[in-house]
Write a protein that holds these residues in place. Sequence first.
Motif, PDB file in Angstrom:
ATOM      1  N   PHE A  41       0.930  -1.082   0.057  1.00 37.41           N
ATOM      2  CA  PHE A  41      -0.051  -0.010  -0.134  1.00 37.41           C
ATOM      3  C   PHE A  41       0.984   1.177   0.289  1.00 37.41           C
ATOM      4  N   GLU A  42       2.125   1.101  -0.298  1.00 38.49           N
ATOM      5  CA  GLU A  42       3.048   2.070  -0.136  1.00 38.49           C
ATOM      6  C   GLU A  42       3.742   2.446  -1.625  1.00 38.49           C
ATOM      7  N   GLU A  43       3.198   1.644  -2.501  1.00 38.69           N
ATOM      8  CA  GLU A  43       3.894   1.234  -4.137  1.00 38.69           C
ATOM      9  C   GLU A  43       3.754   2.568  -4.983  1.00 38.69           C
ATOM     10  N   ILE A  44       3.835   3.724  -4.366  1.00 34.59           N
ATOM     11  CA  ILE A  44       3.601   4.782  -5.167  1.00 34.59           C
ATOM     12  C   ILE A  44       4.372   5.001  -6.468  1.00 34.59           C
ATOM     13  N   ARG A  45       5.820   4.827  -6.194  1.00 40.42           N
ATOM     14  CA  ARG A  45       6.858   5.150  -7.186  1.00 40.42           C
ATOM     15  C   ARG A  45       6.662   3.660  -8.172  1.00 40.42           C
ATOM     16  N   THR A  46       6.448   2.549  -7.694  1.00 40.64           N
ATOM     17  CA  THR A  46       6.408   1.461  -8.484  1.00 40.64           C
ATOM     18  C   THR A  46       5.185   1.676  -9.579  1.00 40.64           C
ATOM     19  N   ALA A  47       3.930   1.763  -8.900  1.00 33.62           N
ATOM     20  CA  ALA A  47       2.791   2.046  -9.702  1.00 33.62           C
ATOM     21  C   ALA A  47       2.977   2.901 -10.670  1.00 33.62           C
ATOM     22  N   ARG A  48       3.634   4.214 -10.253  1.00 23.24           N
ATOM     23  CA  ARG A  48       3.779   5.307 -11.390  1.00 23.24           C
ATOM     24  C   ARG A  48       4.596   4.886 -12.516  1.00 23.24           C
ATOM     25  N   LEU A  49       5.774   3.923 -12.141  1.00 21.83           N
ATOM     26  CA  LEU A  49       6.228   3.361 -13.532  1.00 21.83           C
ATOM     27  C   LEU A  49       5.472   2.643 -14.338  1.00 21.83           C
ATOM     28  N   ILE A  50       4.598   1.558 -13.719  1.00 23.71           N
ATOM     29  CA  ILE A  50       3.595   0.840 -14.694  1.00 23.71           C
ATOM     30  C   ILE A  50       2.824   1.883 -15.489  1.00 23.71           C
ATOM     31  N   GLU A  51       2.216   3.109 -14.738  1.00 20.75           N
ATOM     32  CA  GLU A  51       0.999   3.830 -15.086  1.00 20.75           C
ATOM     33  C   GLU A  51       2.019   4.519 -16.504  1.00 20.75           C
ATOM     34  N   LYS A  52       2.910   5.053 -16.234  1.00 20.96           N
ATOM     35  CA  LYS A  52       3.541   5.888 -17.338  1.00 20.96           C
ATOM     36  C   LYS A  52       3.846   4.845 -18.562  1.00 20.96           C
ATOM     37  N   ALA A  53       4.377   3.612 -18.395  1.00 24.83           N
ATOM     38  CA  ALA A  53       4.709   2.489 -19.197  1.00 24.83           C
ATOM     39  C   ALA A  53       3.690   2.326 -20.170  1.00 24.83           C
ATOM     40  N   LEU A  54       2.435   1.826 -19.494  1.00 22.90           N
ATOM     41  CA  LEU A  54       1.189   1.529 -20.272  1.00 22.90           C
ATOM     42  C   LEU A  54       0.621   2.580 -20.760  1.00 22.90           C
ATOM     43  N   GLN A  55       0.547   3.683 -20.456  1.00 19.30           N
ATOM     44  CA  GLN A  55      -0.106   5.061 -21.036  1.00 19.30           C
ATOM     45  C   GLN A  55       0.546   5.105 -22.121  1.00 19.30           C
ATOM     46  N   ASN A  56       2.005   4.887 -22.270  1.00 20.69           N
ATOM     47  CA  ASN A  56       2.764   5.175 -23.525  1.00 20.69           C
ATOM     48  C   ASN A  56       2.464   4.129 -24.667  1.00 20.69           C
ATOM     49  N   LEU A  57       2.009   3.091 -23.937  1.00 24.29           N
ATOM     50  CA  LEU A  57       1.594   1.782 -24.969  1.00 24.29           C
ATOM     51  C   LEU A  57       0.440   2.130 -25.581  1.00 24.29           C
ATOM     52  N   GLY A  58      -0.416   3.026 -25.040  1.00 27.25           N
ATOM     53  CA  GLY A  58      -1.947   3.231 -25.561  1.00 27.25           C
ATOM     54  C   GLY A  58      -2.856   2.461 -24.516  1.00 27.25           C
ATOM     55  N   PHE A  59      -2.642   1.962 -23.613  1.00 26.61           N
ATOM     56  CA  PHE A  59      -3.432   1.281 -22.831  1.00 26.61           C
ATOM     57  C   PHE A  59      -4.303   2.459 -21.901  1.00 26.61           C
ATOM     58  N   ASP A  60      -5.492   1.991 -21.647  1.00 25.79           N
ATOM     59  CA  ASP A  60      -6.644   3.004 -21.033  1.00 25.79           C
ATOM     60  C   ASP A  60      -6.248   2.722 -19.293  1.00 25.79           C
ATOM     61  N   VAL A  61      -5.574   3.413 -18.459  1.00 24.55           N
ATOM     62  CA  VAL A  61      -4.994   3.261 -17.371  1.00 24.55           C
ATOM     63  C   VAL A  61      -5.654   3.917 -16.489  1.00 24.55           C
ATOM     64  N   THR A  62      -6.258   3.082 -15.192  1.00 23.68           N
ATOM     65  CA  THR A  62      -6.918   3.638 -13.815  1.00 23.68           C
ATOM     66  C   THR A  62      -5.775   3.518 -12.672  1.00 23.68           C
ATOM     67  N   LYS A  63      -5.677   4.339 -12.152  1.00 19.56           N
ATOM     68  CA  LYS A  63      -4.543   4.177 -11.116  1.00 19.56           C
ATOM     69  C   LYS A  63      -5.357   4.604  -9.654  1.00 19.56           C
ATOM     70  N   GLY A  64      -4.767   4.147  -8.597  1.00 18.81           N
ATOM     71  CA  GLY A  64      -5.110   4.289  -7.157  1.00 18.81           C
ATOM     72  C   GLY A  64      -6.302   3.515  -6.751  1.00 18.81           C
ATOM     73  N   ILE A  65      -6.308   2.133  -7.491  1.00 20.31           N
ATOM     74  CA  ILE A  65      -7.502   1.239  -6.913  1.00 20.31           C
ATOM     75  C   ILE A  65      -7.086   0.404  -5.932  1.00 20.31           C
ATOM     76  N   GLY A  66      -7.574   0.782  -4.699  1.00 24.73           N
ATOM     77  CA  GLY A  66      -7.023  -0.092  -3.866  1.00 24.73           C
ATOM     78  C   GLY A  66      -6.094   0.705  -2.992  1.00 24.73           C
ATOM     79  N   LYS A  67      -5.912   2.171  -3.061  1.00 22.68           N
ATOM     80  CA  LYS A  67      -5.006   2.902  -2.804  1.00 22.68           C
ATOM     81  C   LYS A  67      -3.679   3.168  -3.597  1.00 22.68           C
ATOM     82  N   THR A  68      -3.179   1.887  -4.179  1.00 25.71           N
ATOM     83  CA  THR A  68      -2.007   2.316  -5.131  1.00 25.71           C
ATOM     84  C   THR A  68      -2.008   1.261  -6.450  1.00 25.71           C
ATOM     85  N   GLY A  69      -3.180   0.546  -6.450  1.00 24.68           N
ATOM     86  CA  GLY A  69      -3.421  -0.568  -7.467  1.00 24.68           C
ATOM     87  C   GLY A  69      -3.648   0.308  -8.891  1.00 24.68           C
TER      88      GLY A  69
END
Length: 428
Positions: A41-69
Amino acid sequence: MVTSRSLPKDLIARVDDLVDADTVRLVDLFKDIHRNPELGFEEIRTARLIEKALQNLGFDVTKGIGKTGIAATFRNGPGPVVMYRADMDANAVREETGLDYASTVTASREDGTQVPVGHMCGHDAHVTWLIGMANALVAVRDEWSGTVVLIGQPAEELITGAQAMLDDGLYNFIPTPDVLIGLHTAPGPVGMVINPPGTRMAGTDQVDVHFHGVGGHGSMPHKAKDPVRMAAQAALDFTSLVPRTVEPNATAVVSVGSIQAGTDNNVIPSEALVKVNLRWFEPHVREALLGGIRTASESIARAAGMGDDELPDLVLKGASPPLVNTPDLAEAMSASLREIIGAENVVTDMPAVTGSEDAHMLRGPHTDLPFNYLLVGVAAPEVFLDALSRGELVPYYPHNPNYVVDLAAIGFGTKIAAYSVLGLLDPR
């Protein structure tokens, strides 16, 4: 029902070339995540890495599900919806690998205590595989049809992350999947995949037992009701529950991971906390263990002179039922992988382990959703063989300070993830 198909050789070659060309980036990414571990529940940096990488690939990304999911969707025409999960959190374990990218991170707990943090279970590899696999899937989107849903899950180590995402409305943000899969590191040799059908991992419960007492001066213990002594007795009694409450042919584990009480040498505190972990395969065994913990705790407290309104509090935190691979799906995925990496490298006959997971809980209301969970070897082959020569099954176990994901496993695991997802999508 979605099942795994054989992949054409030209598609396998395309995936291999893409991952090989991406391996330097992925290894750098893995090292970066490894150096910067984050607790559940503290994986803020790690989640941001996933978010940016998948957004750049064209994924529709939702962040903050279950705090950091993170939940990310890529639609590529009609066909099955394949959901793939990777967990993000690290362990409160001090790394001792000596690697030049080893973690030196510490973190503060809610109670103010400082703990070391390290990726001693391979979740850093899981995140890297997810990102590398996503890159390969998008690059070969002309070869497949369907929808891919990628999940970056928090707090697997707490066995609460999957449920937190469900409670926060995961299925409001993604289409209903037709199949759910995941990968985990294993201390077998790089090049091996372990994928037996049926029951693979134990169910688990995380239980906190809070003992109440009467504090006092260390010189006058007869004026106190010592919760430290209660906690110590409880630790002994809890770890004796299995042979006394569970039938001999059943498998169960009770472990005490922490006893917390007091601060000073000469002060008897007024409370103590015992953190307990259970592993089980049969529901009646779980109930017997939970009942035994409550009975033992209350008996210890009463013997110490505590009244009915002062008995221990039991708090059930994280919990997960046994992990069971859907047999038909597991067998089909193993057959597909044998064609790619060789039958000798796909292990399908191995006993269930008493480790636990919560990946399968992401099914949520879709309880019949086919599920498969594969283990990917991450130990250097020579290190693995050296362990065998010493009579050891593996060179290290998860949560060990010396748990190492060999860098050769970064590309290999990414390929396994890509093959696995592609085999579940429709061909074009």
